[in-house]
Design a protein around this motif. Structure first.
Motif, PDB file in Angstrom:
ATOM      1  N   ASN A 329       2.624  41.882  52.901  1.00 56.24           N
ATOM      2  CA  ASN A 329       3.136  41.606  54.218  1.00 56.24           C
ATOM      3  C   ASN A 329       4.190  40.381  54.292  1.00 56.24           C
ATOM      4  O   ASN A 329       4.608  39.927  55.294  1.00 56.24           O
ATOM      5  CB  ASN A 329       1.891  41.285  55.279  1.00 56.24           C
ATOM      6  CG  ASN A 329       1.492  39.785  54.799  1.00 56.24           C
ATOM      7  OD1 ASN A 329       1.444  39.432  53.670  1.00 56.24           O
ATOM      8  ND2 ASN A 329       1.171  39.056  55.944  1.00 56.24           N
ATOM      9  N   PHE A 330       4.613  40.253  53.140  1.00 53.28           N
ATOM     10  CA  PHE A 330       5.451  39.021  53.068  1.00 53.28           C
ATOM     11  C   PHE A 330       6.756  38.953  51.933  1.00 53.28           C
ATOM     12  O   PHE A 330       6.419  39.762  51.109  1.00 53.28           O
ATOM     13  CB  PHE A 330       4.594  37.865  52.522  1.00 53.28           C
ATOM     14  CG  PHE A 330       4.736  36.311  52.910  1.00 53.28           C
ATOM     15  CD1 PHE A 330       4.488  35.736  54.233  1.00 53.28           C
ATOM     16  CD2 PHE A 330       5.291  35.585  51.969  1.00 53.28           C
ATOM     17  CE1 PHE A 330       4.734  34.719  54.610  1.00 53.28           C
ATOM     18  CE2 PHE A 330       5.844  34.122  52.305  1.00 53.28           C
ATOM     19  CZ  PHE A 330       5.474  33.827  53.423  1.00 53.28           C
ATOM     20  N   PRO A 331       7.768  38.100  52.308  1.00 51.74           N
ATOM     21  CA  PRO A 331       8.706  38.172  51.265  1.00 51.74           C
ATOM     22  C   PRO A 331       8.273  37.813  49.854  1.00 51.74           C
ATOM     23  O   PRO A 331       7.451  36.938  49.712  1.00 51.74           O
ATOM     24  CB  PRO A 331       9.896  37.086  51.850  1.00 51.74           C
ATOM     25  CG  PRO A 331       9.452  36.872  53.453  1.00 51.74           C
ATOM     26  CD  PRO A 331       8.045  37.309  53.354  1.00 51.74           C
ATOM     27  N   GLU A 332       8.774  38.601  48.898  1.00 46.08           N
ATOM     28  CA  GLU A 332       8.307  38.566  47.513  1.00 46.08           C
ATOM     29  C   GLU A 332       9.187  37.636  46.675  1.00 46.08           C
ATOM     30  O   GLU A 332      10.388  37.884  46.680  1.00 46.08           O
ATOM     31  CB  GLU A 332       7.881  39.952  46.922  1.00 46.08           C
ATOM     32  CG  GLU A 332       6.942  40.669  47.461  1.00 46.08           C
ATOM     33  CD  GLU A 332       6.558  41.956  46.627  1.00 46.08           C
ATOM     34  OE1 GLU A 332       6.199  41.726  45.391  1.00 46.08           O
ATOM     35  OE2 GLU A 332       6.694  43.082  46.881  1.00 46.08           O
ATOM     36  N   VAL A 333       8.697  36.607  46.144  1.00 47.39           N
ATOM     37  CA  VAL A 333       9.322  35.567  45.369  1.00 47.39           C
ATOM     38  C   VAL A 333       8.540  35.465  44.085  1.00 47.39           C
ATOM     39  O   VAL A 333       7.343  35.089  44.183  1.00 47.39           O
ATOM     40  CB  VAL A 333       9.538  34.490  45.890  1.00 47.39           C
ATOM     41  CG1 VAL A 333      10.309  33.438  45.187  1.00 47.39           C
ATOM     42  CG2 VAL A 333      10.358  34.350  47.347  1.00 47.39           C
ATOM     43  N   ALA A 334       9.304  35.876  42.944  1.00 52.04           N
ATOM     44  CA  ALA A 334       8.556  35.661  41.575  1.00 52.04           C
ATOM     45  C   ALA A 334       9.090  34.437  41.003  1.00 52.04           C
ATOM     46  O   ALA A 334      10.453  34.254  40.980  1.00 52.04           O
ATOM     47  CB  ALA A 334       8.993  36.739  40.742  1.00 52.04           C
ATOM     48  N   LEU A 335       8.415  33.379  40.804  1.00 52.38           N
ATOM     49  CA  LEU A 335       8.905  32.248  40.409  1.00 52.38           C
ATOM     50  C   LEU A 335       8.249  31.779  38.897  1.00 52.38           C
ATOM     51  O   LEU A 335       7.083  32.138  38.510  1.00 52.38           O
ATOM     52  CB  LEU A 335       7.936  31.250  41.414  1.00 52.38           C
ATOM     53  CG  LEU A 335       8.709  31.377  42.741  1.00 52.38           C
ATOM     54  CD1 LEU A 335       7.853  30.631  43.556  1.00 52.38           C
ATOM     55  CD2 LEU A 335       9.946  30.759  42.953  1.00 52.38           C
ATOM     56  N   PRO A 336       8.811  31.109  38.101  1.00 53.60           N
ATOM     57  CA  PRO A 336       8.644  30.340  36.942  1.00 53.60           C
ATOM     58  C   PRO A 336       7.723  29.418  36.913  1.00 53.60           C
ATOM     59  O   PRO A 336       7.249  28.917  38.269  1.00 53.60           O
ATOM     60  CB  PRO A 336       9.754  29.747  36.404  1.00 53.60           C
ATOM     61  CG  PRO A 336      10.651  29.537  37.556  1.00 53.60           C
ATOM     62  CD  PRO A 336      10.313  30.357  38.657  1.00 53.60           C
ATOM     63  N   GLU A 337       6.940  29.154  36.176  1.00 51.96           N
ATOM     64  CA  GLU A 337       5.820  28.237  36.040  1.00 51.96           C
ATOM     65  C   GLU A 337       6.449  26.845  36.703  1.00 51.96           C
ATOM     66  O   GLU A 337       7.456  26.335  36.384  1.00 51.96           O
ATOM     67  CB  GLU A 337       5.079  27.523  34.862  1.00 51.96           C
ATOM     68  CG  GLU A 337       3.749  27.132  34.736  1.00 51.96           C
ATOM     69  CD  GLU A 337       2.782  27.900  35.202  1.00 51.96           C
ATOM     70  OE1 GLU A 337       1.848  27.371  35.942  1.00 51.96           O
ATOM     71  OE2 GLU A 337       2.919  29.226  35.176  1.00 51.96           O
ATOM     72  N   HIS A 338       5.731  26.171  37.631  1.00 54.58           N
ATOM     73  CA  HIS A 338       6.021  25.064  38.155  1.00 54.58           C
ATOM     74  C   HIS A 338       5.505  23.649  37.585  1.00 54.58           C
ATOM     75  O   HIS A 338       4.491  23.331  37.113  1.00 54.58           O
ATOM     76  CB  HIS A 338       5.264  24.543  39.680  1.00 54.58           C
ATOM     77  CG  HIS A 338       5.424  23.512  40.313  1.00 54.58           C
ATOM     78  ND1 HIS A 338       6.633  22.966  40.452  1.00 54.58           N
ATOM     79  CD2 HIS A 338       4.637  22.494  40.877  1.00 54.58           C
ATOM     80  CE1 HIS A 338       6.615  21.857  40.931  1.00 54.58           C
ATOM     81  NE2 HIS A 338       5.340  21.491  41.352  1.00 54.58           N
ATOM     82  N   THR A 339       6.977  23.079  36.791  1.00 53.38           N
ATOM     83  CA  THR A 339       6.338  21.871  35.959  1.00 53.38           C
ATOM     84  C   THR A 339       7.569  20.906  36.234  1.00 53.38           C
ATOM     85  O   THR A 339       8.720  21.207  36.560  1.00 53.38           O
ATOM     86  CB  THR A 339       6.487  22.396  34.440  1.00 53.38           C
ATOM     87  OG1 THR A 339       7.679  22.888  34.274  1.00 53.38           O
ATOM     88  CG2 THR A 339       5.468  23.147  34.023  1.00 53.38           C
ATOM     89  N   GLY A 340       7.246  19.632  36.180  1.00 56.18           N
ATOM     90  CA  GLY A 340       8.299  18.590  36.251  1.00 56.18           C
ATOM     91  C   GLY A 340       8.576  18.222  37.913  1.00 56.18           C
ATOM     92  O   GLY A 340       8.314  17.422  38.390  1.00 56.18           O
ATOM     93  N   SER A 341       9.787  19.064  38.141  1.00 51.86           N
ATOM     94  CA  SER A 341      10.486  18.763  39.350  1.00 51.86           C
ATOM     95  C   SER A 341       9.490  19.232  40.438  1.00 51.86           C
ATOM     96  O   SER A 341       8.576  19.598  40.375  1.00 51.86           O
ATOM     97  CB  SER A 341      11.617  19.462  39.589  1.00 51.86           C
ATOM     98  OG  SER A 341      11.254  21.006  39.499  1.00 51.86           O
TER      99      SER A 341
END
Length: 412
Positions: A329-341
């Motif tokens: 039901n939601f905008p799809e965003v594929a993201l890289p692993e969250h590290t650092g910033s």
């Protein structure tokens, strides 16, 4: 009304609520990732009991019985995401959840094999006339005869809805020597020797067994009505392991009474009991040549364990890094692993100029954008911003004050 930013709440402060006896594989995965507050219940909740448990819940897991209306969702101010530990999501007000900035995840694949195996078994049982023979023996009768008993080899299986389950059934049926034809509203890449026919009627008139694998939509409600059932070959069998509203039960009853159909196997019903202690009523119970099962097509231990892991993993990924891949039901965003910033998550109304105002606030806070990911769906937009300098807390506070903000969060 916008939600204040949550500044990377520690995992041990985030509350998961899992209802309806969700498989322990989900709890294990959630706790292994560091989330310690997991509340479980073997039953569905409703009314005040449901609102009470959701008052401070961040993540909710349900199956098919818990009803998440717009009113219930609005009464859960901290609710960040919902996991439907099943395929269907009709029990959730998806538009309301989207407008509140709450993505909903489900498990479209994990019980595919279990449903396919049940349908395959029912095809063989119906073609051999086993249900009525079994019923007769239970009444101390005996009828040793080959009459009305057929091999499935060489017979035609018609699949209505050639999706994840339909394709697997087609492959398995071909291994038994069946001819597989199907109908789908979209052109599909076929597996094996299956053939897509031009119309539903063509599938119905050709098939010895018809199996339904459709979602519950306005367009599928009553799809198998009196005209469609009468279009089936005399003596053919009908299987429904998809959604109860797809088949007109009265029309099916008439076809069984008249002998037009040789039998049926029904796993889902227009109205189902609310719990295991409730009575089941249906005009189909009087037919010996009908297999009735209590909505257990996907209810194997393997499927439930797989569903637990699949949906829990989606909730964890959204919590940890903001990924909304496969949200229903939601905008799809594929993201890289969250590290650092630092990572800023901003859910907003999809109106002209909103991204210009978002970037203006980031610039004002001296934030350097390392990466930005944006997706929109209907009236809602979702932007994820990785920053490597500046004052992300100031920027997030500014973003949350934008009039079109629905919800915002920051991850470190």
């Amino acid at each position: 009304m916008t939600t204040p930013p949550r500044l990377s709440v520690p995992k041990n402060k985030l509350k998961f609520v899992l209802l309806e006896g969700i498989h322990p594989s989900a709890v294990d995965l959630i706790k292994r990732d560091g989330y310690s507050e997991v509340v479980t219940s073997p039953k569905a909740l409703a009314g005040e009991a449901l609102r009470e448990v959701l008052a401070d819940a961040h993540f909710l897991g349900i199956r098919s019985r818990t009803q998440l209306t717009a009113e219930v969702l609005r009464a859960a101010p901290k609710l960040t995401a919902v996991g439907a530990f099943c395929i269907g999501t009709n029990q959730i007000d998806l538009p309301a959840a989207m407008q509140l900035g709450i993505p909903v995840f489900n498990a479209p694949f994990s019980n595919t094999r279990s449903v396919a195996e049940l349908v395959l078994a029912e095809i063989i049982m119906l073609m051999r006339g086993i249900p009525q023979k079994n019923a007769l023996l239970h009444r101390n009768g005996w009828s040793k005869s080959a009459e009305g008993s057929f091999e499935v080899r060489g017979k035609t299986l018609g699949i209505v809805g050639y999706g994840h389950i339909g394709t697997q059934i087609g492959v398995l049926a071909e291994q038994l020597g069946m001819v597989v034809v199907f109908h789908d509203i979209e052109s599909k890449l076929t597996l094996g020797n299956a053939r897509q026919l031009a119309s539903l009627d063509e599938v119905l008139t050709r098939s010895d067994v018809v199996t339904l694998h459709l979602p519950e939509l306005p367009s599928t409600k009553g799809l198998m009505g009196r005209a469609q059932i009468q279009a089936m070959k005399p003596g053919a069998h009908l299987i429904n392991a998809s959604r109860g509203t797809v088949v007109d039960i009265d029309a099916l009853t008439e076809a069984l009474e008249s002998g037009h159909l040789g039998g049926a196997a029904i796993d889902v019903f227009p109205v189902e009991p609310q719990g295991n202690d409730s009575a089941f009523e249906s005009p189909l119970t009087r037919f010996d040549n009908v297999i009735l099962t209590p909505h257990i097509g996907g209810s194997t231990l393997e499927a439930q364990a797989n569903i637990g892991r699949e949906v829990a993993d989606k909730l964890i990924r959204y919590s940890n890094n903001g990924s909304t891949t496969s949200a229903v039901n939601f905008p799809e965003v594929a993201l890289p692993e969250h590290t650092g910033s630092s990572r800023l998550l901003h859910i907003h109304r999809n109106v002209p100029g909103v991204m210009a105002r978002v970037n203006e606030r980031l610039s004002k806070a001296g934030v350097n954008i390392a990466a930005q990911y944006l997706s929109t769906r209907e009236d809602v937009g979702y932007v994820v911003i990785d920053v490597d300098s500046g004052s992300p807390e100031v920027a997030m506070a500014d973003l949350c004050s934008l009039p079109d903000t629905i919800r915002c969060r920051i991850l470190y």
